[in-house]
Design an enzyme around this catalytic site. Sequence first.
Site, PDB file in Angstrom:
ATOM      1  N   GLU A 144       0.753  -1.320  -0.039  1.00 14.99           N
ATOM      2  CA  GLU A 144      -0.029   0.146  -0.052  1.00 14.99           C
ATOM      3  C   GLU A 144       1.024   1.286   0.077  1.00 14.99           C
ATOM      4  O   GLU A 144       1.977   0.942   0.707  1.00 14.99           O
ATOM      5  CB  GLU A 144      -1.267   0.136   0.908  1.00 14.99           C
ATOM      6  CG  GLU A 144      -2.194  -0.724   0.914  1.00 14.99           C
ATOM      7  CD  GLU A 144      -3.238  -1.036   1.905  1.00 14.99           C
ATOM      8  OE1 GLU A 144      -3.324  -0.475   2.633  1.00 14.99           O
ATOM      9  OE2 GLU A 144      -2.983  -2.087   1.918  1.00 14.99           O
ATOM     10  N   HIS A 258      -8.976  10.215   3.696  1.00 10.56           N
ATOM     11  CA  HIS A 258      -9.145   8.922   2.403  1.00 10.56           C
ATOM     12  C   HIS A 258      -9.406   9.025   1.583  1.00 10.56           C
ATOM     13  O   HIS A 258     -10.607  10.181   1.773  1.00 10.56           O
ATOM     14  CB  HIS A 258      -9.671   7.115   3.149  1.00 10.56           C
ATOM     15  CG  HIS A 258      -9.283   5.793   2.310  1.00 10.56           C
ATOM     16  ND1 HIS A 258      -9.085   5.339   1.302  1.00 10.56           N
ATOM     17  CD2 HIS A 258      -8.561   5.043   3.018  1.00 10.56           C
ATOM     18  CE1 HIS A 258      -8.287   4.652   0.373  1.00 10.56           C
ATOM     19  NE2 HIS A 258      -8.094   4.345   1.814  1.00 10.56           N
ATOM     20  N   ARG A 307      -0.987   9.333   1.858  1.00 10.72           N
ATOM     21  CA  ARG A 307      -2.590   9.677   1.777  1.00 10.72           C
ATOM     22  C   ARG A 307      -2.590  10.926   2.549  1.00 10.72           C
ATOM     23  O   ARG A 307      -4.088  11.908   1.136  1.00 10.72           O
ATOM     24  CB  ARG A 307      -2.848   9.086   2.850  1.00 10.72           C
ATOM     25  CG  ARG A 307      -4.259   8.813   2.996  1.00 10.72           C
ATOM     26  CD  ARG A 307      -4.357   7.073   4.380  1.00 10.72           C
ATOM     27  NE  ARG A 307      -4.588   6.446   3.905  1.00 10.72           N
ATOM     28  CZ  ARG A 307      -4.744   4.911   4.127  1.00 10.72           C
ATOM     29  NH1 ARG A 307      -5.514   5.805   5.497  1.00 10.72           N
ATOM     30  NH2 ARG A 307      -4.866   4.010   4.249  1.00 10.72           N
ATOM     31  N   HIS A 362     -11.702   9.540   7.856  1.00 16.37           N
ATOM     32  CA  HIS A 362     -11.478   7.884   7.930  1.00 16.37           C
ATOM     33  C   HIS A 362     -10.563   7.821   8.817  1.00 16.37           C
ATOM     34  O   HIS A 362     -10.724   6.668   9.793  1.00 16.37           O
ATOM     35  CB  HIS A 362     -10.540   7.814   6.716  1.00 16.37           C
ATOM     36  CG  HIS A 362      -9.433   6.391   6.539  1.00 16.37           C
ATOM     37  ND1 HIS A 362     -11.095   4.893   6.952  1.00 16.37           N
ATOM     38  CD2 HIS A 362      -8.697   5.495   7.081  1.00 16.37           C
ATOM     39  CE1 HIS A 362     -10.288   4.027   6.645  1.00 16.37           C
ATOM     40  NE2 HIS A 362      -8.702   4.123   6.775  1.00 16.37           N
ATOM     41  N   ARG A 397      -1.270   8.773   9.710  1.00 20.22           N
ATOM     42  CA  ARG A 397      -1.090   7.113   9.557  1.00 20.22           C
ATOM     43  C   ARG A 397      -0.188   6.607   8.294  1.00 20.22           C
ATOM     44  O   ARG A 397      -1.588   7.200   7.254  1.00 20.22           O
ATOM     45  CB  ARG A 397      -2.208   6.812  10.215  1.00 20.22           C
ATOM     46  CG  ARG A 397      -1.748   5.897  10.873  1.00 20.22           C
ATOM     47  CD  ARG A 397      -3.692   5.239  11.165  1.00 20.22           C
ATOM     48  NE  ARG A 397      -4.272   5.177  10.394  1.00 20.22           N
ATOM     49  CZ  ARG A 397      -4.808   4.452   9.831  1.00 20.22           C
ATOM     50  NH1 ARG A 397      -4.228   2.857   9.250  1.00 20.22           N
ATOM     51  NH2 ARG A 397      -5.910   4.438   8.701  1.00 20.22           N
TER      52      ARG A 397
HETATM   53  C1  SIN Z   1      -7.529   0.850   2.877  1.00 23.40           C
HETATM   54  O1  SIN Z   1      -7.417  -0.553   3.108  1.00 23.40           O
HETATM   55  O2  SIN Z   1      -7.254   1.689   2.712  1.00 23.40           O
HETATM   56  C2  SIN Z   1      -7.488   1.645   4.270  1.00 23.40           C
HETATM   57  C3  SIN Z   1      -6.011   0.877   4.738  1.00 23.40           C
HETATM   58  C4  SIN Z   1      -6.176   1.569   6.512  1.00 23.40           C
HETATM   59  O3  SIN Z   1      -6.268   2.519   6.251  1.00 23.40           O
HETATM   60  O4  SIN Z   1      -4.757   1.240   7.194  1.00 23.40           O
END
Ligand code: SIN
Length: 531
Positions: A144, A258, A307, A362, A397
């Site tokens: 990610e 998010h 993010r 989020h 985060r």
């Molecule tokens: C996501 O799956 O994009 C969220 C994961 C997260 O916020 O840690």
Amino acid sequence: MSGTDTDADGDNPAETELEDYDDYRTTDVLVVGSGIAGLAAALGAAREGADVTVATKATRPEGASSWWAQGGIAVSRDDPAQFKTDILTASADTADPDAVDVLVEEANDAVQDVLVDTLGVEFDTSGTEGDAPDADDEWDFGREAAHDEPRILHVDASTGKAIHIPFLNYLDDREDVTILDDTAVLELVSHEGRVHGALLEQEGEVTPTFAGATVLATGGIGDLYPRSTNPDGSTGDGIAMAALAGADVEDMEYVQFHPTAFVGEDGDTDEPFLVSEAVRGEGARLVNGEGERFMPDYHEDAELGPRDVVARAVQTEREATGEVRLDVSPLDFAGEFPDLAEKCEERGVDWEAGIPVGPAEHFLCGGVDVDTRGRASLDRLYAVGECSRTGVHGANRLASTSLLEGLVWGLRAGEDAADFEPAVVEAPELLDRDPALPENFAREKFHRLRRVMDEYVGLRRDPDELGRAQAVLRRLKGEVDAYVRTRTARSLYELRHASVTALLVTRAAAENDESVGTHNLVEEPATPGAD
Ligand code: SIN
């Protein structure tokens, strides 16, 4: 007057008279909330021999944020130092390195012990479906944003559900853990600087529950914003109750949005859902209303940039070109993310044409200030998971660290909290003598609160507007407090907690004049390259 329960030794604790209540309970450890952090705290305490009560507003299981987690849970694999570097970098070097050390050093063991060995969670493997891996390198580690290497364990894109259900079932089967669902916590009971439990409301009845230690695990603050990836009922209860009892809170201005929540074809659904960062990790691209991919103009890591940078870029492009879509054509979307593909179809989205996305609240990086054992500044009070501020996230985060933080701190706090005996003390008197609330009272006030938070305390913040927002929120809290003096409705207490928490966020934002991570002070919209 006698209590309903006895302590761990089978004795009724103190003989204190509780004139205002028909009954009370006692327990060694009271856990408030039933996400992964609360359940890990319950497990940690029960393993130490404590008798545990978990009180949760959720009508199981979808009411806990953990159930909704998609991407997965990050582990250190064989390189905790690199994991630490990634967490610190994502936080713009504002995370607490000592707290991060605890997380990365305990990640692998906590996941193996609790999730794999105790609960039997079957994370996706790179081998044949259903084969349990016997070596670390057989897990199908996902990648990610802002992670230097693939290190995320997952079950499709429904990891939260795959952990949460077995966890609840496992604890349900233990005799030393009682789970009270559809149960709200209205106030903490504190006496001479020590927390002794809380007032619990179930079907309108309020019962003091005295505990040797109280662990708050109430999750996030999604209900403070019009669009959030959190479940309903995320009203910041634990943070507000702790602050009202005098506990320290920290980093409240760091609210993470998010970048890719589904926003509906008209761009304005009030039922957004998360489209996991894992989808971008597998190659999905963000395109604007003119069909152009834009993230390379904003950050060298493009869609996998931090993010906060991606969220602001998405917002800028939506404002400039009308919409942003997540183009999933570079991957086998239905094959790799079947749950998400199904969800899109349920909502009538032709995902082959790109999923319309936008930022949504989020995660709160701050919360009740705690140490590496989850201990808050008040004696016998703990906080874990999203309602706590461990220092692991700083101002921003890193993806897929929230389940891990909840698991590691939950276990540590639960073990520490198991040491104390409950005592029965005077509980605050709650009056319920005035007529019921007008039907729309909470709905209308929540509407006002969300509008203020959205307009003034969102992705971009103007210092002057933060002052105005505080004035509106103070008035709103005053109105709610006036009702709380004579009524005990759950919706009223949720509103009270939401207004206290909203004020804490807004005040912290107004007091911080440095744009960092999720706290972005601007008068003009972000532009390509500005981050
Ligand atoms: C996501 O799956 O994009 C969220 C994961 C997260 O916020 O840690």
